[in-house]
Design a protein around this motif. Structure first.
Motif: not given
Ligand code: COA
Length: 171
Positions: A21, A77, A83-85, A87-88, A111, A117
């Protein structure tokens, strides 16, 4: 690997949040949750010795009700590992832990496309602790585990760390 956060992880978690962030300062909140707030589930994702993700779930109450609910946040993350799973995996592991611990409902402000999901649906009956900006209303969501229980109604009663209007507004 997803595991419980430990005191030794604090320095890495402190480095993770500004990386994930860049425009927000979440470290005071995270420290307050991890160091001063009872009932917080802190999970980290590690790749070898490197901490690459973190999520917290805070036990809360609904005003007027006694049963346990929780708030999911924050979730981060590392920028190079998104985008490697990861966060999920953190969200799913945390939800499983909350359900096993008897938590009936988990709330999130996030979001809709991302949290949808995991089964988070728009929350109509429990208000967040502070009024949200109009454009965030669809981002206030929850997932309910005890679907047969009566619908909870009221306001989410959060512990001190979350009792800051700035955390619930765009300011
Ligand atoms: C948001 C966040 C936690 C997601 O974690 P990640 O490990 O990148 O996400 P995952 O790999 O588990 O999931 C990826 C999927 O989510 C989607 N995705 C990732 N961030 C997203 C977001 N902010 N909004 C919508 N979709 C998102 C990706 O496009 C991907 O979609 P797909 O599976 O259809 O290809 C991470 O990107 C992050 O830390 N972002 C910056 C901080 C932030 O915005 N945090 C928000 C939490 S309140």
């Amino acid at each position: 690997m997803i595991r419980d956060g430990a005191p030794d992880d604090l320095a890495d978690i402190d480095r993770l949040y500004p990386d994930a962030f860049p425009d927000e300062e979440l470290r005071p909140l995270v420290r307050s949750l991890l160091c001063d707030t009872p009932g917080v589930l802190s999970l980290v994702a590690a790749v070898g010795a490197r901490l690459v993700g973190h999520v917290a779930f805070t036990r809360c109450r609904v005003t007027g009700g006694g049963d346990a609910v929780a708030l999911l946040a924050p979730l981060a993350v590392a920028s190079t590992c998104q985008k490697r799973g990861i966060g999920s995996a953190l969200v799913r592991a945390g939800l499983d832990r909350q359900r096993s611990a008897g938590v009936g409902q988990v709330f999130v402000l996030g979001d809709p496309a991302y949290y949808g999901r995991f089964g988070f649906e728009p929350e109509q009956w429990i208000a967040p602790p502070f009024p949200l900006p109009e454009e965030w209303h669809d981002a206030w969501r929850s997932v309910t585990f005890d679907v047969a229980a009566p619908t909870r109604r009221g306001v989410l009663d959060v512990p001190e760390a979350w009792n800051d209007p700035a955390l619930w507004s765009e300011g």
